[in-house]
Design an enzyme around this catalytic site. Structure first.
Site, PDB file in Angstrom:
ATOM      1  N   THR A 203      35.835  31.529  32.062  1.00  0.00           N
ATOM      2  CA  THR A 203      34.746  31.184  31.131  1.00  0.00           C
ATOM      3  C   THR A 203      34.812  29.731  30.645  1.00  0.00           C
ATOM      4  O   THR A 203      33.980  29.322  29.843  1.00  0.00           O
ATOM      5  CB  THR A 203      34.790  32.081  29.871  1.00  0.00           C
ATOM      6  OG1 THR A 203      36.045  31.882  29.224  1.00  0.00           O
ATOM      7  CG2 THR A 203      34.627  33.554  30.220  1.00  0.00           C
ATOM      8  N   SER A 205      36.994  28.298  28.599  1.00  0.00           N
ATOM      9  CA  SER A 205      37.168  28.453  27.156  1.00  0.00           C
ATOM     10  C   SER A 205      37.655  27.151  26.490  1.00  0.00           C
ATOM     11  O   SER A 205      38.239  26.289  27.137  1.00  0.00           O
ATOM     12  CB  SER A 205      38.192  29.574  26.970  1.00  0.00           C
ATOM     13  OG  SER A 205      38.705  29.606  25.689  1.00  0.00           O
ATOM     14  N   SER A 206      37.398  27.054  25.212  1.00  0.00           N
ATOM     15  CA  SER A 206      37.900  25.904  24.443  1.00  0.00           C
ATOM     16  C   SER A 206      38.491  26.421  23.132  1.00  0.00           C
ATOM     17  O   SER A 206      37.871  27.235  22.447  1.00  0.00           O
ATOM     18  CB  SER A 206      36.747  24.930  24.172  1.00  0.00           C
ATOM     19  OG  SER A 206      37.240  23.704  23.698  1.00  0.00           O
ATOM     20  N   GLU A 254      33.077  33.097  36.116  1.00  0.00           N
ATOM     21  CA  GLU A 254      32.828  34.372  35.439  1.00  0.00           C
ATOM     22  C   GLU A 254      32.887  35.594  36.368  1.00  0.00           C
ATOM     23  O   GLU A 254      32.076  36.510  36.264  1.00  0.00           O
ATOM     24  CB  GLU A 254      31.468  34.320  34.721  1.00  0.00           C
ATOM     25  CG  GLU A 254      31.411  33.226  33.668  1.00  0.00           C
ATOM     26  CD  GLU A 254      30.104  33.201  32.886  1.00  0.00           C
ATOM     27  OE1 GLU A 254      29.614  34.284  32.529  1.00  0.00           O
ATOM     28  OE2 GLU A 254      29.583  32.108  32.642  1.00  0.00           O
ATOM     29  N   PHE A 257      32.351  34.731  41.763  1.00  0.00           N
ATOM     30  CA  PHE A 257      32.742  34.161  43.064  1.00  0.00           C
ATOM     31  C   PHE A 257      34.041  34.770  43.591  1.00  0.00           C
ATOM     32  O   PHE A 257      34.333  34.689  44.775  1.00  0.00           O
ATOM     33  CB  PHE A 257      32.961  32.650  42.940  1.00  0.00           C
ATOM     34  CG  PHE A 257      31.711  31.857  42.651  1.00  0.00           C
ATOM     35  CD1 PHE A 257      30.449  32.391  42.847  1.00  0.00           C
ATOM     36  CD2 PHE A 257      31.808  30.542  42.198  1.00  0.00           C
ATOM     37  CE1 PHE A 257      29.304  31.656  42.584  1.00  0.00           C
ATOM     38  CE2 PHE A 257      30.673  29.792  41.936  1.00  0.00           C
ATOM     39  CZ  PHE A 257      29.417  30.347  42.120  1.00  0.00           C
ATOM     40  N   GLY A 258      34.863  35.291  42.698  1.00  0.00           N
ATOM     41  CA  GLY A 258      36.154  35.813  43.117  1.00  0.00           C
ATOM     42  C   GLY A 258      36.950  36.213  41.890  1.00  0.00           C
ATOM     43  O   GLY A 258      36.503  36.023  40.755  1.00  0.00           O
ATOM     44  N   ILE A 260      40.362  35.590  39.867  1.00  0.00           N
ATOM     45  CA  ILE A 260      41.468  34.637  39.697  1.00  0.00           C
ATOM     46  C   ILE A 260      42.747  35.456  39.535  1.00  0.00           C
ATOM     47  O   ILE A 260      42.852  36.277  38.609  1.00  0.00           O
ATOM     48  CB  ILE A 260      41.214  33.748  38.463  1.00  0.00           C
ATOM     49  CG1 ILE A 260      39.933  32.935  38.675  1.00  0.00           C
ATOM     50  CG2 ILE A 260      42.416  32.844  38.185  1.00  0.00           C
ATOM     51  CD1 ILE A 260      39.365  32.338  37.402  1.00  0.00           C
ATOM     52  N   ARG A 380      33.500  40.384  10.282  1.00  0.00           N
ATOM     53  CA  ARG A 380      32.209  40.719  10.913  1.00  0.00           C
ATOM     54  C   ARG A 380      32.012  42.227  10.937  1.00  0.00           C
ATOM     55  O   ARG A 380      30.924  42.738  10.668  1.00  0.00           O
ATOM     56  CB  ARG A 380      32.165  40.140  12.335  1.00  0.00           C
ATOM     57  CG  ARG A 380      30.978  40.606  13.129  1.00  0.00           C
ATOM     58  CD  ARG A 380      30.903  39.981  14.498  1.00  0.00           C
ATOM     59  NE  ARG A 380      32.029  40.269  15.381  1.00  0.00           N
ATOM     60  CZ  ARG A 380      31.999  40.119  16.706  1.00  0.00           C
ATOM     61  NH1 ARG A 380      30.899  39.666  17.288  1.00  0.00           N
ATOM     62  NH2 ARG A 380      33.053  40.388  17.442  1.00  0.00           N
ATOM     63  N   TYR A 441      28.790  24.635  16.367  1.00  0.00           N
ATOM     64  CA  TYR A 441      29.072  26.077  16.359  1.00  0.00           C
ATOM     65  C   TYR A 441      28.415  26.679  15.120  1.00  0.00           C
ATOM     66  O   TYR A 441      28.753  26.323  13.988  1.00  0.00           O
ATOM     67  CB  TYR A 441      30.587  26.272  16.320  1.00  0.00           C
ATOM     68  CG  TYR A 441      31.051  27.695  16.468  1.00  0.00           C
ATOM     69  CD1 TYR A 441      31.456  28.188  17.700  1.00  0.00           C
ATOM     70  CD2 TYR A 441      31.118  28.541  15.372  1.00  0.00           C
ATOM     71  CE1 TYR A 441      31.906  29.491  17.835  1.00  0.00           C
ATOM     72  CE2 TYR A 441      31.555  29.855  15.509  1.00  0.00           C
ATOM     73  CZ  TYR A 441      31.951  30.320  16.737  1.00  0.00           C
ATOM     74  OH  TYR A 441      32.404  31.608  16.873  1.00  0.00           O
TER      75      TYR A 441
HETATM   76  C1  LIG Z   1      35.862  36.990  17.835  1.00  0.00           C
HETATM   77  C2  LIG Z   1      35.755  36.124  19.038  1.00  0.00           C
HETATM   78  C3  LIG Z   1      36.131  34.792  18.952  1.00  0.00           C
HETATM   79  C4  LIG Z   1      36.016  33.969  20.070  1.00  0.00           C
HETATM   80  N1  LIG Z   1      36.433  32.665  19.969  1.00  0.00           N
HETATM   81  C5  LIG Z   1      36.362  31.863  21.056  1.00  0.00           C
HETATM   82  C6  LIG Z   1      36.815  30.510  20.977  1.00  0.00           C
HETATM   83  O1  LIG Z   1      37.291  30.048  19.945  1.00  0.00           O
HETATM   84  N2  LIG Z   1      36.732  29.763  22.103  1.00  0.00           N
HETATM   85  C7  LIG Z   1      36.258  30.264  23.274  1.00  0.00           C
HETATM   86  O2  LIG Z   1      36.234  29.552  24.255  1.00  0.00           O
HETATM   87  N3  LIG Z   1      35.800  31.528  23.355  1.00  0.00           N
HETATM   88  C8  LIG Z   1      35.862  32.335  22.295  1.00  0.00           C
HETATM   89  N4  LIG Z   1      35.420  33.633  22.388  1.00  0.00           N
HETATM   90  C9  LIG Z   1      34.880  34.125  23.655  1.00  0.00           C
HETATM   91  C10 LIG Z   1      35.946  34.755  24.583  1.00  0.00           C
HETATM   92  O3  LIG Z   1      37.102  35.081  23.873  1.00  0.00           O
HETATM   93  C11 LIG Z   1      36.277  33.794  25.705  1.00  0.00           C
HETATM   94  O4  LIG Z   1      35.160  33.674  26.554  1.00  0.00           O
HETATM   95  C12 LIG Z   1      37.506  34.186  26.543  1.00  0.00           C
HETATM   96  O5  LIG Z   1      37.814  33.134  27.407  1.00  0.00           O
HETATM   97  C13 LIG Z   1      37.300  35.446  27.342  1.00  0.00           C
HETATM   98  O6  LIG Z   1      38.559  35.848  27.839  1.00  0.00           O
HETATM   99  P1  LIG Z   1      38.854  37.373  28.194  1.00  0.00           P
HETATM  100  O7  LIG Z   1      40.182  37.432  28.811  1.00  0.00           O
HETATM  101  O8  LIG Z   1      38.603  38.234  27.045  1.00  0.00           O
HETATM  102  O9  LIG Z   1      37.756  37.609  29.321  1.00  0.00           O
HETATM  103  P2  LIG Z   1      36.809  38.850  29.525  1.00  0.00           P
HETATM  104  O10 LIG Z   1      35.967  39.045  28.326  1.00  0.00           O
HETATM  105  O11 LIG Z   1      37.566  40.011  30.003  1.00  0.00           O
HETATM  106  O12 LIG Z   1      35.899  38.301  30.710  1.00  0.00           O
HETATM  107  C14 LIG Z   1      35.039  37.209  30.538  1.00  0.00           C
HETATM  108  C15 LIG Z   1      34.319  36.937  31.875  1.00  0.00           C
HETATM  109  O13 LIG Z   1      35.239  36.444  32.831  1.00  0.00           O
HETATM  110  C16 LIG Z   1      35.385  37.351  33.929  1.00  0.00           C
HETATM  111  N5  LIG Z   1      36.826  37.403  34.223  1.00  0.00           N
HETATM  112  C17 LIG Z   1      37.824  37.793  33.381  1.00  0.00           C
HETATM  113  N6  LIG Z   1      39.010  37.655  34.001  1.00  0.00           N
HETATM  114  C18 LIG Z   1      38.759  37.168  35.235  1.00  0.00           C
HETATM  115  C19 LIG Z   1      39.583  36.813  36.356  1.00  0.00           C
HETATM  116  N7  LIG Z   1      40.909  36.894  36.323  1.00  0.00           N
HETATM  117  N8  LIG Z   1      38.959  36.359  37.475  1.00  0.00           N
HETATM  118  C20 LIG Z   1      37.630  36.225  37.529  1.00  0.00           C
HETATM  119  N9  LIG Z   1      36.822  36.551  36.517  1.00  0.00           N
HETATM  120  C21 LIG Z   1      37.376  37.011  35.381  1.00  0.00           C
HETATM  121  C22 LIG Z   1      34.793  38.662  33.456  1.00  0.00           C
HETATM  122  O14 LIG Z   1      34.268  39.428  34.508  1.00  0.00           O
HETATM  123  C23 LIG Z   1      33.711  38.192  32.490  1.00  0.00           C
HETATM  124  O15 LIG Z   1      32.538  37.831  33.172  1.00  0.00           O
HETATM  125  C24 LIG Z   1      35.508  34.486  21.285  1.00  0.00           C
HETATM  126  C25 LIG Z   1      35.152  35.833  21.358  1.00  0.00           C
HETATM  127  C26 LIG Z   1      35.272  36.645  20.249  1.00  0.00           C
HETATM  128  C27 LIG Z   1      34.887  38.073  20.358  1.00  0.00           C
END
Ligand SMILES: Cc1cc2nc3c(=O)[nH]c(=O)nc-3n(C[C@H](O)[C@H](O)[C@H](O)COP(=O)(O)OP(=O)(O)OC[C@H]3O[C@@H](n4cnc5c(N)ncnc54)[C@H](O)[C@@H]3O)c2cc1C
Length: 520
Positions: A203, A205-206, A254, A257-258, A260, A380, A441
């Site tokens: 995703t 993430s940051s 996301e 594509f594959g 990780i 929340r 944000y």
């Molecule tokens: C309360 C809250 C706070 C948050 N704060 C932040 C924040 O500060 N910064 C931020 O960036 N995001 C934040 N997020 C969003 C979220 O946590 C991020 O997007 C995080 O990177 C998702 O990681 P996850 O492991 O939970 O992925 P998941 O939710 O399990 O998956 C996210 C996506 O990635 C895919 N995916 C997961 N693992 C893999 C893999 N190994 N290979 C390929 N695809 C994969 C999934 O299919 C899905 O489409 C927040 C979310 C919540 C609920």
């Protein structure tokens, strides 16, 4: 993770009395308990497929029980929670499969192609953009590919300062394994306690310390990916000119594509010292100018975040922490590193901030922010319990356009949520900055009403339209999923969308990976 709420059920909170009074004043209270004893749709996947999956990963790692399927349904956006609270589980996977190696992931993908079953990679399940709610029509079932067993630190290279991690490691697990070597990653999104390494990469993430440690995609130097077309290894050198950097195609893909299966990241030495402090600015614009000055003069602290007046007043600031005036904006400035690094950086940053008119508030506001940095999502849930909807959204733009974007998104949210006579509180902060721009944000609180999903859906669409009209990004770090997909082409252009479709067609020709997610 609780299936209808955020995080650890043991850490759930009730709305504190003082906050309850304020919420009642602003929106009224209407107790809204979540549904219990909710039935899941029956398992739709053929027994032949289930048997093949059992043979691939071991019968004990293939789950069709209601509880496991329920815990792997959707992510944790407010709409996800609202659906879970009313017992809507139509997106539940038929089966949850837990592979233990790259080879087992590859075997599951091969079976998915053979039997035309959709596959949703599942990391921590904290997605907030519908990235776990794949389309299932036209498929012979939907598998949640739960990566939780891929939880090893595979390699540490202390000379190059890199580490290779498996994708199922949650944030705290990864940091604990690295800490055994005196190292750290420094990636602290608010979802840190539950999100996974693979999810961070998938995703882009940051985290809250992005000023000092960078975004997650800036930390990644190598990837191993299982695709329906075979294994893909990327990142044989820190930098190169061997054509476009294909790592960037996988980062942010996301799961479309594959999958990780390993991530090599740049690591840092564990900080000796951490100091977080507060600064007060008389306006959001003044604080933003100070942030821009710091980043453009190469003087970034590790944590840098600025709340607008509304967020300062409501969320972060306590009257004793912000000084005598009740107005103003709170900035949190954090320094991490060796004692010498922290001392010199802190002195330089202090000189700039004081020179620009900031008022130092000492370490108390910083400590208070550090203490509560992962708690807001629990609040929340307690707001949803009393009929108040809270949700966040984020975007990014260049510094010269940030004021206009801030005004446009606020206006869109307030207009849409006020259209039915309701009211909304819109808060904003800046916490990810670049030399050329920043991320905005927003946090929104409004009464849930009779149709919370419809209300929020219209408000979010209005905000997205405003973002697109301002030429800003539809997402700085929450990713695209299914929720942002309708706005993606406006950002990347029809040609960009066509490139994404072409890559998808090549890597996943039968389209089994996360159908309906990301690709316009
Ligand atoms: C309360 C809250 C706070 C948050 N704060 C932040 C924040 O500060 N910064 C931020 O960036 N995001 C934040 N997020 C969003 C979220 O946590 C991020 O997007 C995080 O990177 C998702 O990681 P996850 O492991 O939970 O992925 P998941 O939710 O399990 O998956 C996210 C996506 O990635 C895919 N995916 C997961 N693992 C893999 C893999 N190994 N290979 C390929 N695809 C994969 C999934 O299919 C899905 O489409 C927040 C979310 C919540 C609920």
């Amino acid at each position: 993770m609780h299936p209808q709420r955020w995080g650890d059920p043991a850490a759930a909170t009730v709305l504190p009395d003082a906050a309850r009074g304020l919420v009642e004043l602003a929106f009224g209270l209407s107790e809204s308990p979540a549904a219990t004893d909710v039935a899941l749709p029956p398992v739709g996947t053929d027994e032949v497929v289930l048997e093949a999956l059992r043979a691939a990963v071991g019968a004990q790692h293939v789950h069709v029980d209601d509880e496991t399927r329920r815990l792997r349904t959707r992510g944790k956006s407010t709409p996800d929670l609202l659906r879970a609270r009313v017992g809507d589980l139509v997106d539940a996977p038929d089966v949850v499969v837990r592979p233990g190696s790259h080879e087992e992931v590859a075997a599951v993908l091969a079976l998915a192609v053979e039997h035309h079953v959709a596959v949703v990679p599942f990391g921590g399940g904290t997605c907030v953009t519908g990235g776990l709610a794949a389309r299932r029509d036209g498929f012979a079932g939907l598998v949640s590919l739960d990566l939780v067993r891929l939880d090893r630190l595979l390699e540490v290279d202390e000379i190059s300062m890199t580490a290779t991690l498996e994708p199922g490691l949650r944030g705290p697990e990864a940091e604990a394994l690295l800490a055994e070597h005196g190292l750290c990653l420094g990636h602290y999104p608010q979802s840190f306690q539950h999100a996974s390494i693979g999810g961070f990469a998938a995703t882009r993430s940051s985290g809250q310390s992005s000023a000092g440690y960078g975004r997650f995609d800036q930390m990644v130097v190598g990837l191993r990916v299982a695709t329906p077309r075979g294994e893909w290894r990327l990142g044989s050198s820190p930098a190169n000119a061997a054509g476009p950097d294909l790592r960037q195609l996988v980062l942010g893909s996301e799961g479309a594509f594959g999958v990780i299966t390993a991530v090599t990241v740049r690591v840092r030495r564990l900080p000796e010292v951490k100091v977080y402090e507060g600064w007060r600015w008389s306006s959001f614009a003044e604080g933003a100018t100070a942030m821009r000055t710091l980043v453009q003069s190469g003087m970034l602290p590790t944590v840098l975040r600025l709340s607008d007046e509304a967020e300062t007043g409501l969320n972060l600031a306590r009257p004793d922490a912000i000084g005598e005036e009740s107005s103003g904006c709170l900035m949190i400035v954090g320094h991490e590193g060796t004692r010498a690094q922290v001392e010199s950086r802190r002195a330089a940053v202090t000189e700039v901030l004081a020179g620009l008119g900031g008022t130092p508030l000492g370490e108390e506001p910083g400590r208070s922010w550090e203490h509560g940095r992962f708690q807001a999502p629990y609040l929340r849930d307690s707001m949803l319990d009393v009929g108040v909807l809270v949700e966040t959204l984020e975007t990014a733009t260049f510094w010269s356009r940030a004021d206009a974007l801030y005004a446009a998104v606020r206006e869109a949210l307030e207009r849409e949520l006020g259209a039915d006579g309701g009211s909304a509180i819109v808060l904003c902060h800046l916490s990810h900055v670049y030399e050329t721009g920043c991320s905005l944000y927003f946090t929104v609180a409004t009464s849930a009403g009779d149709d919370p999903l419809g209300r929020w859906g219209r408000a979010k669409a209005a905000a997205n339209d405003a973002i697109v009209a301002q030429g800003a990004s539809i997402t700085h770090h929450h990713a695209v999923g299914t929720d942002h997909r309708p706005w993606l082409s406006a950002e990347i252009g029809d040609l960009g969308a066509s490139v994404l479709r072409a890559v998808k067609a090549d890597l996943d020709p039968t389209g089994v990976l996360n159908p309906g997610v990301l690709i316009p």
